[in-house]
Design an enzyme around this catalytic site. Structure first.
Site, PDB file in Angstrom:
ATOM      1  CG  HIS A  98     111.696 -30.809 -48.079  1.00 15.87           C
ATOM      2  ND1 HIS A  98     112.072 -29.483 -48.074  1.00 15.87           N
ATOM      3  CD2 HIS A  98     111.365 -31.087 -46.794  1.00 15.87           C
ATOM      4  CE1 HIS A  98     111.995 -29.001 -46.838  1.00 15.87           C
ATOM      5  NE2 HIS A  98     111.575 -29.957 -46.043  1.00 15.87           N
ATOM      6  CG  HIS A 221     112.280 -32.382 -36.845  1.00 19.55           C
ATOM      7  ND1 HIS A 221     111.612 -31.187 -36.739  1.00 19.55           N
ATOM      8  CD2 HIS A 221     112.422 -32.596 -38.180  1.00 19.55           C
ATOM      9  CE1 HIS A 221     111.362 -30.695 -37.950  1.00 19.55           C
ATOM     10  NE2 HIS A 221     111.840 -31.538 -38.843  1.00 19.55           N
TER      11      HIS A 221
HETATM   12  C1  HEM Z   1     105.877 -30.544 -39.427  1.00 20.26           C
HETATM   13  C2  HEM Z   1     106.456 -29.578 -40.105  1.00 20.26           C
HETATM   14  C3  HEM Z   1     107.942 -29.504 -40.365  1.00 20.26           C
HETATM   15  C4  HEM Z   1     108.680 -28.376 -40.355  1.00 20.26           C
HETATM   16  C5  HEM Z   1     108.167 -26.966 -40.107  1.00 20.26           C
HETATM   17  C6  HEM Z   1     110.054 -28.746 -40.624  1.00 20.26           C
HETATM   18  C7  HEM Z   1     111.109 -27.870 -40.736  1.00 20.26           C
HETATM   19  C8  HEM Z   1     112.436 -28.234 -40.821  1.00 20.26           C
HETATM   20  C9  HEM Z   1     113.530 -27.315 -40.909  1.00 20.26           C
HETATM   21  C10 HEM Z   1     113.400 -25.791 -40.965  1.00 20.26           C
HETATM   22  C11 HEM Z   1     114.683 -28.046 -40.917  1.00 20.26           C
HETATM   23  C12 HEM Z   1     116.112 -27.507 -40.949  1.00 20.26           C
HETATM   24  C13 HEM Z   1     116.631 -27.497 -42.357  1.00 20.26           C
HETATM   25  C14 HEM Z   1     118.050 -27.015 -42.431  1.00 20.26           C
HETATM   26  O1  HEM Z   1     118.318 -25.909 -41.989  1.00 20.26           O
HETATM   27  O2  HEM Z   1     118.898 -27.767 -42.921  1.00 20.26           O
HETATM   28  C15 HEM Z   1     114.315 -29.424 -40.843  1.00 20.26           C
HETATM   29  C16 HEM Z   1     115.203 -30.474 -40.806  1.00 20.26           C
HETATM   30  C17 HEM Z   1     114.828 -31.786 -40.882  1.00 20.26           C
HETATM   31  N1  HEM Z   1     113.547 -32.251 -41.091  1.00 20.26           N
HETATM   32 FE1  HEM Z   1     111.843 -31.199 -40.889  1.00 20.26          FE
HETATM   33  N2  HEM Z   1     110.120 -30.099 -40.782  1.00 20.26           N
HETATM   34  C18 HEM Z   1     108.856 -30.613 -40.652  1.00 20.26           C
HETATM   35  C19 HEM Z   1     108.496 -31.925 -40.815  1.00 20.26           C
HETATM   36  C20 HEM Z   1     109.359 -32.931 -41.173  1.00 20.26           C
HETATM   37  C21 HEM Z   1     108.967 -34.245 -41.611  1.00 20.26           C
HETATM   38  C22 HEM Z   1     107.516 -34.683 -41.818  1.00 20.26           C
HETATM   39  C23 HEM Z   1     110.107 -34.946 -41.838  1.00 20.26           C
HETATM   40  C24 HEM Z   1     110.280 -36.346 -42.343  1.00 20.26           C
HETATM   41  C25 HEM Z   1     109.343 -37.265 -42.334  1.00 20.26           C
HETATM   42  C26 HEM Z   1     111.218 -34.079 -41.494  1.00 20.26           C
HETATM   43  C27 HEM Z   1     112.541 -34.450 -41.478  1.00 20.26           C
HETATM   44  C28 HEM Z   1     113.588 -33.601 -41.174  1.00 20.26           C
HETATM   45  C29 HEM Z   1     114.941 -34.062 -40.934  1.00 20.26           C
HETATM   46  C30 HEM Z   1     115.386 -35.505 -40.837  1.00 20.26           C
HETATM   47  C31 HEM Z   1     115.735 -32.914 -40.783  1.00 20.26           C
HETATM   48  C32 HEM Z   1     117.262 -32.854 -40.597  1.00 20.26           C
HETATM   49  C33 HEM Z   1     117.896 -32.625 -41.967  1.00 20.26           C
HETATM   50  C34 HEM Z   1     119.402 -32.850 -42.050  1.00 20.26           C
HETATM   51  O3  HEM Z   1     119.977 -33.518 -41.194  1.00 20.26           O
HETATM   52  O4  HEM Z   1     119.985 -32.379 -43.035  1.00 20.26           O
HETATM   53  N3  HEM Z   1     110.722 -32.854 -41.142  1.00 20.26           N
HETATM   54  N4  HEM Z   1     112.938 -29.511 -40.800  1.00 20.26           N
END
Ligand code: HEM
Length: 309
Positions: A98, A221
């Protein structure tokens, strides 16, 4: 596999914050003696800080000469590895996305600039105040020992890389020297979880990423939980939520229905081009690790190099 396995696995495998059984001991070998690893060359034979022309946006003197830079980095990685565990790794990896993922190639705004410190009230960043506050606490500890304060953009990018490593993923080497900003980037640049495969491909392509980058980065993810998106508190990867592995891709290929957490995850198997990478990464961990490392390096240099889109 039935969809309701998600809740059962979550209860079994993901600790409530501060209450879960610690698995730190699993990572002890990672947390010791790794300080020097980031000092290895980043781009082939090129020392990380040797050549300004190769990385025009990075400040090669941000931390002083090469020796002092090495010292600052060793302290930074030591403190990060002490602080990171499977409980916070997901949040820190998302924090790095982010910060960097706000890059907009057309407008030339955003990127890996530390602006996430000023963006926790933006709607896309729900759940990330936790990570920003953790970064600030770690920064204080680093700066108390270091000859030069660590930059926030570098710290966030390094924290994402160490989060991948600590949870069992590749050891991603990234250079430092990112300039820091003191204001928020424009909102609305990050992908929505409702995007289709076409929407994801377009957004990523517009900002200089390949389809392979898109699918590999989505593999992040494989760790972490949803803190604000229903169902809140559940893991994104229901098989192995605390391990950076290929299970995320295997879940997308579940025969009954794809078992990704978000529509944007499941969209990756609706398009032949993205699905080919899902299949490849599901079956080949090394290919996933290499593609993720390359894409993460690209991600964390976005907006740093003026021509990087
Ligand atoms: C491709 C499009 C992507 C979408 C639409 C997306 C969307 C999301 C959403 C909605 C969440 C949940 C947030 C919450 O409610 O706490 C999430 C969590 C997460 N995302 Fe993504 N994401 C994307 C790509 C990525 C990328 C590129 C990375 C890192 C390189 C990433 C890493 C993560 C991680 C590790 C979590 C878990 C967060 C936690 O444990 O607090 N995401 N993502």
């Amino acid at each position: 596999m039935k969809i309701n396995a998600r809740r059962l696995d979550a209860e079994k495998d993901v600790p409530a914050h501060g209450t879960g059984v610690s698995r730190r001991s699993l990572f002890t070998s990672v947390a010791t003696g790794v300080g020097l690893s980031v000092l290895e060359p980043v781009f082939g034979a090129l020392p990380a800080f040797a050549s300004a022309p190769a990385l025009p946006g990075l400040d090669p003197n941000k931390y002083g000469d090469a020796k002092q830079t090495a010292e600052v980095l060793a302290i930074t990685v030591k403190e990060l590895d002490q602080a990171i565990s499977f409980k916070n790794a997901g949040n820190l990896l998302r924090l790095a996305f982010h910060d960097s993922g706000t890059f907009n190639g057309r407008l030339g705004t955003g990127g890996a600039n530390g602006s996430i410190a000023f963006e926790t009230s933006q709607s896309a960043n729900g759940g990330l105040l936790f990570g920003v506050n953790l970064m600030k606490r770690i920064k204080k500890k680093i700066d108390a020992q270091s000859p030069v304060p660590i930059g926030f953009a570098d710290l966030v990018a390094l924290a994402g890389a160490r989060s991948v490593k600590v949870t069992g993923g590749p050891d991603i080497k990234i250079p430092v020297g990112r300039p820091d900003v003191t204001v928020a980037d424009p909102p609305g640049m990050l992908p929505s979880e409702t995007l289709t495969a076409d929407g994801l491909k377009k957004l990523f392509a517009d900002n200089g990423y390949s389809v392979q980058d898109l699918v590999a980065l989505s593999g992040a993810h494989t760790i972490g939980i949803s803190r604000t998106h229903p169902p809140v508190g559940l893991p994104l990867d229901i098989i192995s939520p605390n391990t950076f592995d290929t299970k995320y891709f295997q879940l997308l290929l579940n025969p009954e229905k794809p078992l990704g957490f978000f529509p944007s995850d499941n969209a990756l198997v609706t398009d032949p081009e993205t699905k080919a990478y899902v299949v490849k990464f599901a079956n080949d961990k090394q290919a996933f690790f290499k593609a993720f490392s390359d894409a993460y390096l690209k991600l964390t240099l976005k907006g740093v190099e003026p021509t990087s889109a």
